[in-house]
Design a protein around this motif. Sequence first.
Motif, short mmCIF file in Angstrom:
data_model
loop_
_atom_site.label_atom_id
_atom_site.label_comp_id
_atom_site.label_asym_id
_atom_site.label_seq_id
_atom_site.Cartn_x
_atom_site.Cartn_y
_atom_site.Cartn_z
N SER A 167 -0.20 -0.67 -4.96
CA SER A 167 -1.74 -0.41 -4.88
C SER A 167 -1.96 0.87 -3.72
O SER A 167 -1.17 1.01 -2.97
CB SER A 167 -2.45 -1.80 -4.08
OG SER A 167 -3.78 -1.55 -4.11
N SER A 168 -2.76 1.80 -4.53
CA SER A 168 -3.06 3.13 -3.68
C SER A 168 -3.58 2.60 -2.42
O SER A 168 -4.39 1.91 -2.13
CB SER A 168 -3.52 3.96 -4.49
OG SER A 168 -5.09 3.62 -4.63
N GLY A 169 -3.16 4.01 -1.61
CA GLY A 169 -3.94 3.78 -0.07
C GLY A 169 -3.38 2.50 0.58
O GLY A 169 -2.22 2.34 0.64
N ASP A 170 -4.27 1.69 1.21
CA ASP A 170 -4.00 0.33 1.96
C ASP A 170 -4.18 -0.63 0.93
O ASP A 170 -5.11 -0.77 0.28
CB ASP A 170 -4.51 0.11 3.22
CG ASP A 170 -4.27 -1.10 3.70
OD1 ASP A 170 -3.27 -1.65 4.15
OD2 ASP A 170 -5.29 -2.05 3.82
N ALA A 171 -3.18 -1.59 0.55
CA ALA A 171 -3.86 -2.59 -0.32
C ALA A 171 -4.69 -3.51 -0.04
O ALA A 171 -5.37 -4.27 -0.70
CB ALA A 171 -2.30 -3.56 -0.54
N GLY A 172 -5.01 -3.56 1.26
CA GLY A 172 -6.18 -4.44 1.72
C GLY A 172 -7.35 -3.87 1.74
O GLY A 172 -8.48 -4.69 2.27
N ILE A 173 -7.72 -2.75 1.57
CA ILE A 173 -8.77 -2.09 1.47
C ILE A 173 -9.25 -1.70 0.00
O ILE A 173 -8.72 -0.58 -0.55
CB ILE A 173 -8.77 -0.64 2.49
CG1 ILE A 173 -8.73 -1.13 3.73
CG2 ILE A 173 -9.97 0.21 2.48
CD1 ILE A 173 -8.50 0.00 4.94
N TYR A 174 -10.10 -2.45 -0.56
CA TYR A 174 -10.68 -2.24 -1.82
C TYR A 174 -9.41 -2.07 -2.90
O TYR A 174 -9.60 -1.60 -4.20
CB TYR A 174 -11.72 -1.13 -2.00
CG TYR A 174 -12.65 -0.89 -1.19
CD1 TYR A 174 -13.57 -1.73 -1.17
CD2 TYR A 174 -12.61 0.33 -0.20
CE1 TYR A 174 -14.58 -1.70 -0.06
CE2 TYR A 174 -13.78 0.51 0.69
CZ TYR A 174 -14.67 -0.54 0.64
OH TYR A 174 -15.94 -0.26 1.27
N GLY A 202 0.85 -1.06 0.10
CA GLY A 202 -0.11 0.08 -0.15
C GLY A 202 0.90 1.11 0.00
O GLY A 202 1.70 1.37 0.85
N ILE A 203 0.69 2.05 -1.13
CA ILE A 203 1.43 3.27 -1.49
C ILE A 203 1.04 4.36 -0.69
O ILE A 203 1.41 5.51 -0.90
CB ILE A 203 2.15 3.42 -2.63
CG1 ILE A 203 0.77 3.85 -3.43
CG2 ILE A 203 3.05 2.14 -3.02
CD1 ILE A 203 1.25 4.18 -4.80
N GLY A 204 -0.30 4.46 0.12
CA GLY A 204 -0.67 5.42 0.64
C GLY A 204 -1.65 6.44 -0.44
O GLY A 204 -1.61 5.79 -1.62
#
Lengths: 241, 241
Positions: B77-84, B6-8
């Motif tokens: 993956s943008s944001g957290d990779a585990g959230i959508y 997750g890259i934020g």
Amino acid sequence: MLYIVGIGPGSRDLMTQEALDVIAKTDIIVGYSTYIRIIRDLIKDKEIVSTGMRGEVARCQKAIEIAQTGKDVAIVSSGDAGIYGMAGLALELAAKAKAKIDIKVVPGVTASIGAAAALGAPLMNDFCHISLSDLMTPWEVITKRVDAAASADFVICLYNPRSKGRPNNLREALDIILKYKSPETVVGIGKDVARPKEIEKITTIKDLDEEDVDMTTIVIIGNKNTYVADGHMITPRGYTL
Amino acid sequence: MLYIVGIGPGSRDLMTQEALDVIAKTDIIVGYSTYIRIIRDLIKDKEIVSTGMRGEVARCQKAIEIAQTGKDVAIVSSGDAGIYGMAGLALELAAKAKAKIDIKVVPGVTASIGAAAALGAPLMNDFCHISLSDLMTPWEVITKRVDAAASADFVICLYNPRSKGRPNNLREALDIILKYKSPETVVGIGKDVARPKEIEKITTIKDLDEEDVDMTTIVIIGNKNTYVADGHMITPRGYTL
């Protein structure tokens, strides 16, 4: 300037670059003693204002007073400061005191996200966060939320699932959840996430009572599609594979 | 080893130390072209496997194949990779292919947390995440969740609130929410959080239709206690002040 900084669940690895930068450039650090301990090697040469548990209001007021003198100060909060952390309280107190200071909230990785990554990918579909601590929210409000979340098959992250003062809250919450979810529903447990004694475990609702669950534990209850594969807890997003 | 990182939400500042470290040490990076662009200065000398939107399955399969050859590879993956994001899909495909590879999910700051920090502290009490995209979840499941969340006065974070293909989903969701919440309920909007064109705005449910809301926007609908002070959106935790 008052910074309110989420330092992530525990390890340096899960701090954001911005949290590290703000702590490095700020001379006065305010925080609960446990969080001060977690980042002690980052703040060796700084002025520390540390208070014990339940000193949240005093801690924020102290930080606001310091910021009012024109100095930079950072309140540190575990996980994300805006999720059951110090950000809301600091903003409320500053507004109430008409403090006229600049405030910046620095986001962080909250405990559920840290636990989820260690468990696999349990939060891939709609989920909610519910704190089972009824110190500041009436228990009937909490149980109503548990009921609503379970009835619509949300993945449910429980913060503060059990403590000595509230030994039965988790059991009561599970009984509500079992009105809608199967006892075989997959449950992930993250204890002391990103800290030295970290433990992750995957179980089911019916076996959860046997687990060591306390205030430093996050409990993630899956939805009806959540399953376990290769030791990972996975909630499908819905791709046809 | 396959890393799912997750890259934020956008800026380097909101990446975790671990995400930066993993990207630095991994030679092959797989990702949607927009996310590859966001981190391009970090991956100049690396092998890039970039695909367009809706290429999620192909992207994950490619990364799994590379990891099966014994090489290290990171899916970003943008944001957290585990959230959508990509974490669930990659774990599902690896299990289905009996890939026998090590997989590590590296958590990140999800868009709602980034938006919340920029808006103030709207997530200080129980909240939920609901995606209004009905590409992979039936609309009746989504509306049931919106109804349940509003009925129990959760703070509600809406992901994918509106797109050209789904122009009316947000309006329908708001109509359900208005069965329980006042039209004056505070709403925070975060658009392109932590990216160059970032916009935050605080409004109300009744005025939300006038705002520019699209797929890169997070909408945070407060609970009945959420208020605005000094330009910040605050949901009280419940301290007596």
